[in-house]
Each structure stands twice: as C-alpha cells, then as structure tokens.
Design a protein around this motif. Structure first.
Motif, PDB file in Angstrom:
ATOM      1  N   LEU A 154       0.831  -1.207   0.000  1.00  0.00           N
ATOM      2  CA  LEU A 154       0.000   0.000   0.000  1.00  0.00           C
ATOM      3  C   LEU A 154       0.863   1.254   0.000  1.00  0.00           C
ATOM      4  N   THR A 155       1.859   1.278   0.865  1.00  0.00           N
ATOM      5  CA  THR A 155       2.729   2.457   0.965  1.00  0.00           C
ATOM      6  C   THR A 155       3.549   2.644  -0.304  1.00  0.00           C
ATOM      7  N   LEU A 199       3.325   5.891  -2.994  1.00  0.00           N
ATOM      8  CA  LEU A 199       4.439   6.783  -3.331  1.00  0.00           C
ATOM      9  C   LEU A 199       4.727   6.769  -4.827  1.00  0.00           C
ATOM     10  N   ILE A 200       4.695   5.560  -5.442  1.00  0.00           N
ATOM     11  CA  ILE A 200       4.961   5.473  -6.881  1.00  0.00           C
ATOM     12  C   ILE A 200       3.863   6.170  -7.677  1.00  0.00           C
ATOM     13  N   SER A 201       2.609   5.939  -7.286  1.00  0.00           N
ATOM     14  CA  SER A 201       1.486   6.543  -8.015  1.00  0.00           C
ATOM     15  C   SER A 201       1.541   8.058  -7.961  1.00  0.00           C
ATOM     16  N   ILE A 247      -0.313   4.127 -15.864  1.00  0.00           N
ATOM     17  CA  ILE A 247      -0.405   2.693 -16.107  1.00  0.00           C
ATOM     18  C   ILE A 247       0.888   1.961 -15.740  1.00  0.00           C
ATOM     19  N   PHE A 248       2.017   2.680 -15.718  1.00  0.00           N
ATOM     20  CA  PHE A 248       3.295   2.023 -15.441  1.00  0.00           C
ATOM     21  C   PHE A 248       3.465   1.651 -13.972  1.00  0.00           C
ATOM     22  N   VAL A 249       2.536   2.022 -13.130  1.00  0.00           N
ATOM     23  CA  VAL A 249       2.593   1.581 -11.742  1.00  0.00           C
ATOM     24  C   VAL A 249       2.483   0.063 -11.655  1.00  0.00           C
ATOM     25  N   ILE A 250       1.769  -0.549 -12.616  1.00  0.00           N
ATOM     26  CA  ILE A 250       1.645  -2.007 -12.629  1.00  0.00           C
ATOM     27  C   ILE A 250       2.984  -2.650 -12.954  1.00  0.00           C
ATOM     28  N   ASN A 251       3.709  -2.083 -13.926  1.00  0.00           N
ATOM     29  CA  ASN A 251       5.023  -2.624 -14.278  1.00  0.00           C
ATOM     30  C   ASN A 251       5.979  -2.568 -13.092  1.00  0.00           C
ATOM     31  N   ALA A 300      -4.083   0.985  -3.319  1.00  0.00           N
ATOM     32  CA  ALA A 300      -3.550   2.346  -3.385  1.00  0.00           C
ATOM     33  C   ALA A 300      -3.661   2.913  -4.791  1.00  0.00           C
ATOM     34  N   ALA A 301      -3.398   2.088  -5.823  1.00  0.00           N
ATOM     35  CA  ALA A 301      -3.512   2.569  -7.200  1.00  0.00           C
ATOM     36  C   ALA A 301      -4.950   2.912  -7.548  1.00  0.00           C
ATOM     37  N   GLY A 302      -5.899   2.119  -7.030  1.00  0.00           N
ATOM     38  CA  GLY A 302      -7.300   2.445  -7.279  1.00  0.00           C
ATOM     39  C   GLY A 302      -7.714   3.743  -6.621  1.00  0.00           C
ATOM     40  N   ALA A 303      -7.216   4.011  -5.415  1.00  0.00           N
ATOM     41  CA  ALA A 303      -7.568   5.248  -4.723  1.00  0.00           C
ATOM     42  C   ALA A 303      -6.846   6.453  -5.297  1.00  0.00           C
ATOM     43  N   GLN A 304      -5.591   6.276  -5.729  1.00  0.00           N
ATOM     44  CA  GLN A 304      -4.786   7.398  -6.182  1.00  0.00           C
ATOM     45  C   GLN A 304      -4.938   7.668  -7.669  1.00  0.00           C
TER      46      GLN A 304
END
Length: 387
Positions: free
Chosen positions: A194-195, A199-201, A211-215, A299-303
């Motif tokens: 989550l953390t 930070l990445i997002s 989209i690169f947060v998944i990579n 976190a990616a869904g919220a951010q």
C-alpha cells in the motif's frame, strides 16, 4: 621477602595502640624525608581514589627516593591497598621501610616472577579490536562450512536409508515456519504494498504515466521485495525460535543425551529444519507478494482510479514468468540459509542463559544480513534476466 633497607617490627608503636589506626586512608609527611601511611587501605576505603594515592606516592618517591616509609600505623591492609602502594613505589620496595610482619605476605605476592606482567607494546586498540572481530568471523565461517559439509554427508546417508528421514519433524517445522507465519506476513506485506504503490502513483501521476505503476509494482514485488520481506520476517520469527530451541536443548543437556545415544544432531535437528524452511519460505514469499500486490491495487485504485480488473489483466503481460521463478529460487536459498544459520548458532550456545540470549541475537542479525547480501548478489548476477 628480603630487602636491605626494610625493617620488620613485630610490635606496633604506641600510637597504634592508642587507637590512631583505622578509618580513612591517610598519607602524611612525618619529617623532612619520612612518610607515614595510616588508616584503612582496603578495597572499600580506597574506592574511587586509587589514582589519587598512586600519584601522591609516586610524587613522593620522585622527590626523595631514599625517604623512610612507615607502615606501622596501618589499620587494615588488603591486596588492593598493597597494590596501590606497590604501584606508587614503582613496582619495588623503598630503600627504607618500616612495616609489620603481617604485611609481608601481601607484598610478597608482587615479587613472584610473572605476578604483575608488564604490558607489552602491541597494536592500537582499534586495530586489535578489528583483528579480533576478523578472527571471530573467520572461525564462524569455518564452522558454518563444516556444518554444511556434515549436512551434505548426512543427506547422502539419509537418501540411501529413507527410513531415517524425519517426516514428522519436517511436517511440524513446515507448519510452524510456514502456516503460522501467514498472518504477520499478510499484514506487513499489505501495508508495504500500500505504501509503495501510494508513493509510486504520486510520482507517476505527475508525468501522466499512471499505467506504469503495474510494471514497477509487479517487477519489484514478485522479483525482489516479496521474497526479501518474507525472508526477513521469517528470519526474525522462525530463525530465532530455531536457535532458542536448540539452545535450550544445550542448556538442559538434551544434545549431550542425543550424542550418548548415537543420534546425529544434523540428521535429527538440522536436516528437518533446513528442508522444512526451504520448502515453506517460497510459499510464504508467494503469499507475501500476493498481499503486497493487493495493497498496491488498493492504493492505485484510490490514487490513480485504476480498477482491479485492469490491474490483474495487465500484470501477466508486463512481468515475465522468469521473474517469478527467480523469486522462488531465491526464497528456497534464503530458507535453507536461515535454517542453517539458526542451527549453527544454536549448536554453539553454551549451557548458560546469557549465552542463549547472545546466540539468538547473533542468529537473527547474521541471517538478516546474509539474506540482504545474497539478494544483492542475485540482483547483480541476474540483472538482465526476465526484463
């Protein structure tokens, strides 16, 4: 002890009979070239004042080396007081000395050959400490290599005699190190994912590369962070328990009993733990990685407003299967290494509680450190694999 200038008086002078002796240690001049030592010169009376009296005695000896020293009014004198006088005199008796027969034994011990060895010049304290640490590290490394060799020999013997395999011990260790570690690894993995995703997002959103947060998450978690985090948690949780278990067996002399009965420590204790942790840790690492990805999805869904369906459909395409296999391979190696180190430090524990605590601490610290070092070596050697 004999000295040309030393006089032995069997009877104390009148001042001592009058009660002048006893109390606080005193060093007073009794004449132009005479010093009187009185009071109690004991460990308790001289506490915190050794250097003061040694310096005063040395200064008196420097001013008048042939001065008369009168010890007849001493109340109590023990080894600490005698040593203080002896060191102040320069490790020799004065040329003119008045003392009592009961003082002879105390000072005679300092005249024995080798009683007070002079400190020989050697290495500086820092270099000496570094050398001692390096020697201890070398001994530990050799002991681990020897334990590994015995383990490999016992594995060959067990494979030739399958009835010696401790399936119940292996199963019990898998349950303790694997199944019972799932709750804590799930909590820590989810929070770390989550953390990290948050930070990445936040940074990717600035450049429109959502989209690169998944990579980044998929590669980092499945290949590096998942196995490493699981190994660190298991080293602190299960590795310490293994060391403590074997250490308690040493304290209670159970290891000695096994030796008397002709039962190998490596076959009965080390081998089941190494095999169990080598099997359980890859599964724990996979579980930890899954929870880290779940936290990253949340976190990616919220951010970034990335739904879970998109995340799960995109993940297999951006993370090559080689990364997953590399993570599992590292986890197996981490598990065997943690169990081997835990057993090594457990077998080295001495039969006392202080050694038990030190052994458990050393086991956890060494295991976590080596896990990180081995992970760094893997990262360098396989930097171009699965990218």
């Amino acid at each position: 002890m004999s000295d040309a200038g030393a006089l032995f008086l069997p009877d104390p002078p009148p001042a001592r009979l009058a009660g002048a002796a006893g109390g606080e240690p005193r060093l007073q001049p009794a004449g132009p070239r005479e010093w009187r030592v009185s009071g109690d010169w004991t460990l308790l009376a001289l506490r915190g004042r050794y250097d003061e009296f040694r310096q005063r005695i040395a200064a008196a000896m420097a001013d008048a080396g042939d001065a008369l020293w009168d010890l007849r009014e001493l109340g109590q004198l023990d080894t600490a007081g005698a040593l203080t006088l002896w060191q102040g005199w320069g490790h020799r008796t004065p040329a003119r000395l008045l003392w009592l027969p009961e003082h002879v034994t105390l000072f005679a011990q300092f005249l024995q050959p080798g009683a007070l060895p002079r400190q020989k010049p050697g290495l500086r304290p820092g270099l000496a400490h570094a050398g001692t640490a390096l020697l201890g590290f070398t001994r530990q490394a050799l002991d681990i290599v020897a334990l590994t060799g015995r383990l490999l020999l016992d594995v060959g013997h067990v494979l030739r005699h399958p009835s010696l395999i401790g399936w119940r011990e292996i199963s019990a260790n898998i349950f303790r190190t694997g199944a019972q570690a799932l709750p804590i690894t799930a909590l820590v993995g989810f929070l770390v994912g989550l953390t990290l995703s948050y930070l990445i997002s936040k940074q990717l959103k600035t450049y429109g590369a959502d989209i690169f947060v998944i990579n980044i998450l998929g590669l980092a978690v499945l290949r590096e962070l998942g196995p490493l985090l699981a190994a660190i948690i298991v080293a602190g949780r299960s590795g310490s328990a293994m060391t403590a278990q074997i250490g308690v067996m040493r304290v209670t002399q159970e290891l000695d009993a096994l030796s008397v009965m002709g039962i190998s420590h490596t076959v009965r204790l080390v081998l089941p733990k190494v095999v169990a942790l080598a099997v359980a840790l890859p599964l724990v690492a996979l579980w930890t990685s899954a929870l880290m990805l779940a936290g990253g999805m949340a976190a990616a869904g919220a951010q970034l407003k990335l739904d879970a369906t998109t995340f799960l459909h995109t993940l297999p395409g951006v993370v090559q299967p080689a990364n997953l296999w590399l993570g599992w391979t590292k986890s197996m190696l981490f598990g065997g290494l943690i169990a081997l180190l835990a057993c090594h430090f457990g077998l080295r524990i001495k039969p006392n509680t202080e050694s038990l605590g030190q052994g458990v601490t050393a086991s956890v610290v060494t295991a976590i450190t080596l896990v990180i070092v081995v992970d760094a070596v893997f990262a360098v050697l396989f930097s171009n694999v699965g990218i």
